[in-house]
Design an enzyme around this catalytic site. Structure first.
Site, PDB file in Angstrom:
ATOM      1  N   ASP A  12       0.850  -1.197   0.000  1.00 46.10           N
ATOM      2  CA  ASP A  12       0.000   0.000   0.000  1.00 46.10           C
ATOM      3  C   ASP A  12       0.889   1.252   0.000  1.00 46.10           C
ATOM      4  OD1 ASP A  12      -2.415   1.593   0.520  1.00 46.10           O
ATOM      5  OD2 ASP A  12      -1.570   1.830   2.535  1.00 46.10           O
ATOM      6  N   ASP A  14      -0.357   5.201   0.706  1.00 42.17           N
ATOM      7  CA  ASP A  14      -0.670   6.255   1.682  1.00 42.17           C
ATOM      8  C   ASP A  14      -0.763   5.661   3.096  1.00 42.17           C
ATOM      9  OD1 ASP A  14      -1.275   8.705   2.697  1.00 42.17           O
ATOM     10  OD2 ASP A  14      -3.099   9.004   1.519  1.00 42.17           O
ATOM     11  N   ASP A 208      -1.459  -0.327   5.981  1.00 39.18           N
ATOM     12  CA  ASP A 208      -1.719   0.270   7.298  1.00 39.18           C
ATOM     13  C   ASP A 208      -3.189   0.195   7.707  1.00 39.18           C
ATOM     14  OD1 ASP A 208      -2.327   2.235   5.239  1.00 39.18           O
ATOM     15  OD2 ASP A 208      -2.610   3.663   6.878  1.00 39.18           O
TER      16      ASP A 208
HETATM   17 MG   LIG Z   1      -2.954   3.152   3.422  1.00 37.17          MG
END
Ligand SMILES: [Mg+2]
Length: 266
Positions: A12, A14, A208
């Site tokens: 991932d 961001d 995240d």
């Molecule tokens: Mg993310």
């Protein structure tokens, strides 16, 4: 504990490698490590607005090594999915340049009249007229495809409505559920796995966000590794995990810990 090997990573962006325009500590070292060790990886993003080149340029500007071939966007996965269902299909597009480009690159035809598909992503210049037309086509039988379900996304002015929020309006008005492409759907992951060239049982999804990254990794039957570099923290982990009704196989507090974990799972 998941003991499968780490032969490929779907990472991932961001909250995992950067915040805003700032690289998260260790992101550059992680990519250098993967390159030096010849471990295949792809950056997997729900973003449908930008082209892979634009995403790669933003990463490079922050100091994270990247090429357009490293990037898998929900726009590309959407276009490939539609082309797989119906080659050369006609598509009504609500979206930005990244989505238009991906649809054209996949050999699909963009039209404003009587489309086979309505493909919708984020469009920050959206008009009521475009929405009304999309609703009409979906009600008349066009297949509705949503690039990604994100309700909100970060901007320099704080959180702004994402593709999922526009989608909520289309769903309410059309009474139809879209086919969902981006995380937590496995469709973006399956597209990314094909680009990666590593079987899912040897691939790990790193991110995240439990509800999107980890859920998508589980849906694609990959290993799942949560990094506590963004949305999820040690303090909110239990509540987020409960809300998402899933858990990662492994958790790393930092990107340095992630590098160590990958080297331990070779
Ligand atoms: Mg993310």
């Amino acid at each position: 504990m998941n003991e499968r090997a780490m032969k490929g990573l779907l990472i991932d962006l961001d909250g995992t490698l950067y915040h805003g325009t700032t690289m998260i500590d260790g992101a550059d070292r992680l990519i250098h490590y993967l390159r030096n060790e010849s471990i295949p990886y792809r950056f997997v993003t729900n973003n449908s607005a930008s082209s892979p080149e634009e995403v790669a340029n933003r990463l490079e500007a922050m100091g994270i090594p990247a090429t357009s071939e490293d990037v898998c966007t929900s726009a590309q996965a959407t276009a490939q999915y539609v082309a797989g269902l119906q080659p050369k299909a006609s598509v009504y597009v609500i979206g930005e340049s990244g989505l238009h480009e991906a649809i054209q690159d996949a050999g699909l035809r963009i039209t404003d009249q009587f489309p086979d598909f309505v493909v919708q992503g984020i469009d920050r210049n959206l008009s009521y007229e475009r929405i009304a037309q999309a609703v009409r086509y979906i009600r008349e039988g066009a297949t509705y495809i949503l690039t990604n379900p994100d309700l909100l996304l970060p901007s320099t002015n704080g959180l702004i409505p994402g593709a999922g929020s526009i989608g909520a309006m289309l769903k309410a008005a059309s009474g139809k559920e879209p086919v969902l492409i981006g995380k937590p759907s496995s469709i973006l992951m399956d597209y990314s796995l094909t680009q990666l060239g590593v079987p899912n049982q040897d691939t790990w999804v790193v991110g995240d966000n439990i509800a999107t990254d980890i859920a998508a990794g589980i849906a694609a039957d990959c290993g799942t590794l949560l990094v506590l570099t963004g949305l999820t923290t040690a303090a909110n982990y239990s509540s987020y995990s409960e809300a998402a009704r899933c858990k990662p196989d492994l958790i790393c507090e930092s990107l340095e810990a992630l590098i160590q974990t990958v080297s331990n799972h070779r």
